[in-house]
Design an enzyme around this catalytic site. Structure first.
Site, mmCIF file in Angstrom:
data_model
loop_
_atom_site.group_PDB
_atom_site.id
_atom_site.type_symbol
_atom_site.label_atom_id
_atom_site.label_comp_id
_atom_site.label_asym_id
_atom_site.label_seq_id
_atom_site.Cartn_x
_atom_site.Cartn_y
_atom_site.Cartn_z
ATOM 1 N N ASN A 165 0.832 -1.204 0.000
ATOM 2 C CA ASN A 165 0.000 0.000 0.000
ATOM 3 C C ASN A 165 0.864 1.250 0.000
ATOM 4 O O ASN A 165 1.957 1.296 0.573
ATOM 5 C CB ASN A 165 -0.988 -0.005 1.167
ATOM 6 C CG ASN A 165 -0.353 -0.243 2.530
ATOM 7 O OD1 ASN A 165 0.647 -0.943 2.665
ATOM 8 N ND2 ASN A 165 -0.949 0.359 3.559
ATOM 9 N N CYS A 206 -4.211 0.966 -2.339
ATOM 10 C CA CYS A 206 -3.991 -0.221 -1.521
ATOM 11 C C CYS A 206 -3.051 -1.179 -2.244
ATOM 12 O O CYS A 206 -2.861 -1.090 -3.461
ATOM 13 C CB CYS A 206 -5.309 -0.916 -1.232
ATOM 14 S SG CYS A 206 -6.521 0.106 -0.374
ATOM 15 N N GLU A 244 -3.406 -4.223 -3.093
ATOM 16 C CA GLU A 244 -4.055 -5.028 -4.124
ATOM 17 C C GLU A 244 -4.155 -4.273 -5.445
ATOM 18 O O GLU A 244 -3.941 -4.834 -6.523
ATOM 19 C CB GLU A 244 -5.460 -5.435 -3.660
ATOM 20 C CG GLU A 244 -5.470 -6.264 -2.381
ATOM 21 C CD GLU A 244 -5.580 -5.431 -1.108
ATOM 22 O OE1 GLU A 244 -6.149 -5.936 -0.125
ATOM 23 O OE2 GLU A 244 -5.097 -4.277 -1.100
ATOM 24 N N CYS A 266 -11.121 -2.255 -3.193
ATOM 25 C CA CYS A 266 -10.242 -3.289 -3.746
ATOM 26 C C CYS A 266 -11.040 -4.526 -4.162
ATOM 27 O O CYS A 266 -10.746 -5.154 -5.173
ATOM 28 C CB CYS A 266 -9.175 -3.678 -2.732
ATOM 29 S SG CYS A 266 -7.812 -2.495 -2.639
#
Length: 247
Positions: free
Chosen positions: A155, A166, A168, A202
Site C-alpha cells: 500500500n 492499496c 491489491e 479493492c
C-alpha cells in the site's frame, strides 16, 4: 521465468497504450515515471465498471514507483490529457517531459519467481517493509500470481488520502502495465488488525480481474483463510447496460 517490461528501446507509445485497460471509455492513456535514481516505471489507465475507482495512468505509475522504494522525479507523457497530472506534479515536483518517443532506458524487472526456501508467508512479511504509510502506519502486502510467477505490491499513501492505493490495486496496476493479464490467485497480508482483508474498493477491482479466483488472506495472528472473490463481494456492481466498447 523472469518477465521484464519490454525495453523502451523497442516500444512506442502505441505499444504501451495497448496495455491500457479501458473497455468502458475506449480511451487509452499511458505514461512512464523516472525515479530519482533513474529507474523507469510504466503506468496505464485501469478502468473499473464502477467508474469512480478507475486508476489513472499517472496514479498507477507513481504508486508503482513508490512501492519499489523509489521516489518519482520525472514523468514522460505523450499528451497532457492525463487525469491527476496536476496533483502528482505538485506532490513530487515532477519534471514533465512531453515526447513522441519513450525514454531509451531499461525498465525494471517486476515479475518474480518464488524462493522456495523463503515461502509465501515470509515474503509477504518482508514486503511490508516497502509499504509507504505515513498516514495510517498500517502496512499491507500482496502477491499476484500467474502461471509463471508473481508480482508484488504494497500500500502507498500520499498527502491526499484519496490519491493513494492499496496493495491489491498497486499490484494489479503493475501487472497490467507490464502486459500481464492472466492471473491465478491473489495473496494478501497485514501485520495489524483482527484479519487481513481487502477494502470494499479493492474487492470491486479484484472482481473485475479475478472474478472466480482464490483470494488467500494471511492474518496478523499467523492463521490464513481462503476465499473466492465472489465470497468476498457477493453482490459486486455489474450491469449489462455498461457495455464494454473496446473488446
Amino acid at each position: 521465468m523472469q518477465l521484464t517490461l519490454q525495453s523502451t528501446n523497442d516500444m512506442n507509445w502505441s505499444t504501451l497504450n495497448e496495455r491500457t485497460y479501458a473497455p468502458y471509455s475506449g480511451k487509452a492513456k499511458a505514461c512512464v515515471v523516472e525515479s530519482r535514481s533513474g529507474k523507469l516505471f510504466a503506468g496505464v489507465r485501469v478502468e473499473n465498471i464502477s467508474y469512480p475507482i478507475t486508476i489513472p495512468a499517472v496514479q498507477a505509475a507513481c504508486t508503482i514507483c513508490l512501492s519499489e522504494k523509489e521516489i518519482p522525479a520525472k514523468l514522460y507523457l505523450e499528451d497532457d490529457g492525463l487525469n491527476q497530472l496536476h496533483f502528482w506534479k505538485k506532490e513530487f515536483n515532477l519534471k514533465i517531459v512531453k515526447t513522441d518517443s519513450l525514454p531509451e532506458l531499461p525498465v525494471e524487472d517486476l515479475y518474480h519467481n518464488l524462493d522456495a526456501d523463503l515461502g509465501i508467508t515470509n515474503r509477504l512479511k518482508e514486503l511490508l517493509n516497502q509499504a509507504v504509510i505515513p498516514n495510517s502506519d498500517f502496512p499491507v502486502s500482496a502477491l499476484l500470481f500467474t502461471s509463471d510467477g508473481y508480482l508484488e505490491g504494497v500500500n502507498v499513501e500520499v498527502s491526499d488520502w484519496s490519491k493513494g492505493l492499496c496493495a491489491e490495486r498497486v499490484v494489479l496496476s503493475k501487472a497490467i502495465a507490464a502486459g500481464v493479464s492472466e492471473f491465478t490467485r491473489l495473496e494478501i497480508h497485514a501485520k495489524k488488525g483482527e484479519i487481513s482483508s481487502p477494502c470494499g474498493a479493492c474487492r470491486q477491482v479484484i472482481a473485475e480481474f479475478l472474478p472466480y479466483h482464490d483470494i488467500i488472506l494471511h492474518h496478523a495472528d499467523g492463521t490464513s483463510s481462503e476465499h473466492l472473490t465472489l465470497d468476498l463481494l457477493p453482490f459486486n456492481f455489474k450491469s449489462s447496460s455498461l457495455k464494454k466498447i473496446n473488446v
